[in-house]
Motif scaffolding. Structure first.
Motif, mmCIF file in Angstrom:
data_model
loop_
_atom_site.group_PDB
_atom_site.id
_atom_site.type_symbol
_atom_site.label_atom_id
_atom_site.label_comp_id
_atom_site.label_asym_id
_atom_site.label_seq_id
_atom_site.Cartn_x
_atom_site.Cartn_y
_atom_site.Cartn_z
ATOM 1 N N LYS A 1 10.799 -0.019 -6.810
ATOM 2 C CA LYS A 1 9.942 -0.532 -5.565
ATOM 3 C C LYS A 1 10.394 -2.046 -5.696
ATOM 4 C CE LYS A 1 7.940 2.226 -2.804
ATOM 5 N NZ LYS A 1 8.384 2.159 -1.493
ATOM 6 N N PHE B 1 1.319 -0.866 -5.013
ATOM 7 C CA PHE B 1 2.443 -1.673 -6.230
ATOM 8 C C PHE B 1 2.680 -2.866 -5.747
ATOM 9 C CE2 PHE B 1 4.440 0.993 -2.727
ATOM 10 C CZ PHE B 1 5.255 0.159 -2.223
ATOM 11 N N VAL C 1 0.771 -1.046 -0.045
ATOM 12 C CA VAL C 1 0.098 0.242 0.007
ATOM 13 C C VAL C 1 0.938 1.275 0.047
ATOM 14 C CG1 VAL C 1 -1.903 1.176 1.342
ATOM 15 C CG2 VAL C 1 -1.712 -1.272 1.399
ATOM 16 N N GLU D 1 11.982 1.368 4.922
ATOM 17 C CA GLU D 1 10.575 1.806 5.289
ATOM 18 C C GLU D 1 9.876 0.855 6.030
ATOM 19 O OE1 GLU D 1 7.777 2.326 1.699
ATOM 20 O OE2 GLU D 1 8.839 4.108 1.096
ATOM 21 N N GLY E 1 2.190 0.048 4.482
ATOM 22 C CA GLY E 1 2.711 1.356 4.282
ATOM 23 C C GLY E 1 3.563 1.767 5.319
ATOM 24 N N ASP F 1 10.011 -2.470 3.232
ATOM 25 C CA ASP F 1 9.728 -2.301 2.178
ATOM 26 C C ASP F 1 10.812 -1.400 1.603
ATOM 27 O OD1 ASP F 1 9.162 -1.117 -0.295
ATOM 28 O OD2 ASP F 1 7.369 0.013 0.314
ATOM 29 N N GLU G 1 7.145 -1.439 7.883
ATOM 30 C CA GLU G 1 5.681 -1.597 7.803
ATOM 31 C C GLU G 1 5.364 -2.618 8.705
ATOM 32 O OE1 GLU G 1 4.674 -1.151 3.756
ATOM 33 O OE2 GLU G 1 6.092 0.386 3.406
HETATM 34 MN MN MN Z 1 6.165 1.116 1.553
#
Ligand code: MN
Length: 234
Positions: free
Chosen positions: A135, A57, A34, A83, A202, A114, A85
């Motif tokens: 990504k 994604f 997300v 990141e 996210g 991530d 999450e």
């Molecule tokens: Mn992320």
């Protein structure tokens, strides 16, 4: 039609994730992620949260990396970001499920990273191109052991990340814009979700770059941590 069961080369094995209190591991099928799901992170990225619907994604399942590994600094970037999450692990088929029914499809949760080639993601974003180079990085979906949903309920637990012992991200799961059941329900209207599907939900604010030698530690209260050491570039 080719009905042969022979293979020209071995089919890749799906990666697995350990499950707390289980001897059997969780095989990873797909990885959904997300975007912009914490308002403060969207702000630091110079964008707004979309309050109408979450967006996604994907990463290849083969990008999965278990916690504790050392992964080489990836090619093509000079701004490789962490990141932290919360990850949802799907454990039952979910197709067009309501928010109320979505929890039945959740097998458990884990801590995940991530990892992102931020420079390539932002270039792609500016040119209105897909984010794949930024990504879907090889070995960029780092994940800790899964805790079953019966043993963990998403409330306002702390989610945090440190690099070499210095805290960089510090938020609460209650800051999630789209809640876990809303995400599973929404995504199930576009995909036949199946056991083995992971959803990275996210990241909070505080993302930043790492360099070879850095040690990343991500924690969510009540879950096992996720760790990654950034190795020298290949
Ligand atoms: Mn992320």
């Amino acid at each position: 039609m080719n009905t042969s069961t022979a293979r020209l080369f071995p089919s890749p094995e799906f990666p697995t994730v350990p499950v707390r209190g289980e001897t059997a591991a969780y095989p990873v099928h797909r990885i959904f992620c997300v975007g912009r799901n914490y308002a403060e992170h969207a702000k630091e990225m110079g964008v707004e949260v979309d309050r109408e619907a979450p967006f996604y994604f994907t990463k290849s399942a083969l990008a999965t990396v278990q916690t504790g590994e050392t992964v080489a600094y990836p090619p093509g970037t000079e701004n490789y970001h962490y990141e932290m999450e919360l990850v949802i692990a799907i454990g039952a088929p979910a197709w067009r499920v309501s928010v109320e029914d979505a929890a039945k499809a959740i097998y458990g949760y884990s801590s995940g990273l991530d990892m992102t080639r931020r420079d390539l993601q932002l270039t792609a974003r500016a040119k209105q191109r897909p984010w794949d180079l930024g990504k879907d990085v090889e070995r960029s979906a780092v994940i800790g052991p899964i805790t079953r949903a019966a043993e963990f309920t998403v409330r306002d637990q702390a989610i945090s990340l440190s690099v070499n012992g210095e805290v960089k991200q510090d938020a609460k799961l209650s800051d999630l814009v789209w809640k876990v059941e809303e995400i599973v329900s929404h995504l199930s209207h576009f995909y036949h979700l199946e056991p083995g599907d992971l959803i990275y939900t996210g990241t909070p604010a505080g993302v930043g770059a790492v360099v070879p030698g850095d040690r990343i530690l991500g924690t969510i209260d009540g879950l096992d941590p996720v760790e990654l050491t950034v190795g020298a570039p290949e």
